[in-house]
Motif scaffolding. Structure first.
Motif, mmCIF file in Angstrom:
data_model
loop_
_atom_site.group_PDB
_atom_site.id
_atom_site.type_symbol
_atom_site.label_atom_id
_atom_site.label_comp_id
_atom_site.label_asym_id
_atom_site.label_seq_id
_atom_site.Cartn_x
_atom_site.Cartn_y
_atom_site.Cartn_z
ATOM 1 N N ASP A 213 0.825 -1.213 0.000
ATOM 2 C CA ASP A 213 0.000 0.000 0.000
ATOM 3 C C ASP A 213 0.858 1.261 0.000
ATOM 4 O O ASP A 213 0.569 2.231 -0.709
ATOM 5 N N THR A 252 -1.373 -10.768 -6.570
ATOM 6 C CA THR A 252 -1.534 -9.613 -5.678
ATOM 7 C C THR A 252 -0.846 -8.380 -6.243
ATOM 8 O O THR A 252 -1.433 -7.288 -6.294
ATOM 9 N N ASN A 255 -2.436 -7.134 -9.699
ATOM 10 C CA ASN A 255 -3.754 -6.542 -9.462
ATOM 11 C C ASN A 255 -3.645 -5.208 -8.733
ATOM 12 O O ASN A 255 -4.392 -4.267 -9.030
ATOM 13 N N ALA A 256 -2.725 -5.123 -7.783
ATOM 14 C CA ALA A 256 -2.571 -3.878 -7.026
ATOM 15 C C ALA A 256 -2.161 -2.732 -7.941
ATOM 16 O O ALA A 256 -2.750 -1.636 -7.891
ATOM 17 N N ALA A 258 -2.415 -2.651 -11.274
ATOM 18 C CA ALA A 258 -3.465 -2.425 -12.265
ATOM 19 C C ALA A 258 -4.583 -1.565 -11.695
ATOM 20 O O ALA A 258 -5.197 -0.762 -12.411
ATOM 21 N N SER A 259 -4.823 -1.676 -10.398
ATOM 22 C CA SER A 259 -5.912 -0.915 -9.768
ATOM 23 C C SER A 259 -5.659 0.584 -9.792
ATOM 24 O O SER A 259 -6.595 1.371 -9.650
ATOM 25 N N ILE A 260 -4.388 0.994 -9.982
ATOM 26 C CA ILE A 260 -4.092 2.431 -10.081
ATOM 27 C C ILE A 260 -3.611 2.789 -11.492
ATOM 28 O O ILE A 260 -2.980 3.824 -11.699
ATOM 29 N N THR A 292 -4.351 -3.538 -16.807
ATOM 30 C CA THR A 292 -5.309 -2.438 -16.662
ATOM 31 C C THR A 292 -6.450 -2.537 -17.647
ATOM 32 O O THR A 292 -7.399 -1.758 -17.575
#
Length: 295
Positions: A213, A252, A255-256, A258-260, A292
């Motif tokens: 994070d 993990t 995906n992390a 890609a989420s931003i 993404t």
């Protein structure tokens, strides 16, 4: 395509690249291959620093095979160790090699990108990287005016390098970083690391997610400050780890980011961070890799 064209000689660190690899990669749902190349191991050490014609022809062949399969290609200068220890003494050679590479691929499709240098480190830091990047970029622009060129920061291009990475004044330059946190998990048992991280580390603790994070926030801060969107040029976990735990990591991390809005290149294809075996894809891993665009 790790440990193949970046080996001292193709085949020294595992099998050679096969013509069939690129249709296989495309059929597996991937859109891009990053091609690490040890140009410095096949170039003269005195001016004009000529790259061996046979080796350059092999690189051309591989790039043509990949683009012919419908893949984007990143040509990455890999393992130029001498420039990390002696940047000034190797700048002219670095620039000359990139001038030759740029001339060779001037007519390549615009889906072929260049990456100036893999993981600068030791005496190449964010404070002096532009002294080698600027002249190399100028040499590339002599023949490739708008081809995207990727640059990474010092300290092996870790995500923290984005904080002080200076960018050349060029709208077609793309920043990158590499992601192997936590290192004692991703590189456990890697004997080329001194000291070798011991086997047995796991991934998925509260501290691991807090670290991820925090690193996502570093990237978001960079985008907000600069307006440039970087990508993850490498991430992965070594083959000595149980497949289920490797899959958890690849899924993990991809995906992390890609989420931003951050794309990523998984390290690697057939080497010690392998995504495939002789039998085919390790689908437990490849099925959880995210991009993404939802593939």
């Amino acid at each position: 395509m790790g440990n193949q064209l970046d080996a001292p000689n193709e085949g020294d660190l595992g099998r050679k690249i096969l013509d069939s690899d690129f249709p296989f990669i495309k059929a597996g749902g991937f859109d891009t291959v990053r091609l690490p190349v040890r140009f410095s191991g096949h170039a003269g050490t005195t001016a004009p620093y000529q790259i061996d014609a046979t080796f350059m022809a092999r690189v051309q062949q591989v790039v043509s095979l990949a683009t012919g399969a419908g893949l984007n290609v990143i040509i990455d200068m890999h393992h130029y160790d001498e420039i990390n220890t002696s940047p000034t003494a190797n700048t002219d050679r670095f620039v000359a090699m990139w001038r030759q590479i740029a001339q060779t691929f001037a007519g390549a499709p615009d889906t072929v990108w260049f990456e100036l240098l893999n993981e600068p480190n030791i005496n190449l830091t964010n404070s002096n990287l532009l002294t080698i990047y600027r002249p190399a970029l100028a040499a590339i622009r002599e023949t490739n005016l708008t081809r995207p060129v990727i640059i990474g920061g010092g300290n092996t291009s870790q995500v923290s390098s984005l904080a002080t990475l200076q960018m050349p004044d060029d709208p077609y330059v793309v920043p990158t970083f590499h992601y192997y946190d936590p290192f004692n998990f991703t590189h456990q048992g890697a004997t080329y690391i001194t000291p070798t991280p011991p086997l047995g580390a796991t991934f998925g603790s509260a501290a691991d997610y807090a670290q991820l994070d925090a690193n996502l926030q570093l990237v978001k801060n960079y985008i907000a400050r600069t307006g440039r969107v970087p990508f993850v040029g490498e991430y992965g976990a070594i083959q000595y780890i149980a497949t289920s735990d490797r899959a958890k990591y690849y899924g993990t991390v991809s995906n992390a980011f890609a989420s931003i809005g951050i794309q990523s290149c998984a390290w690697s294809y057939t080497n010690t961070f392998n995504l495939r075996t002789d039998s085919g894809w390790i689908t437990e891993i490849t099925s959880v890799i995210a991009t993404t665009i939802g593939k």
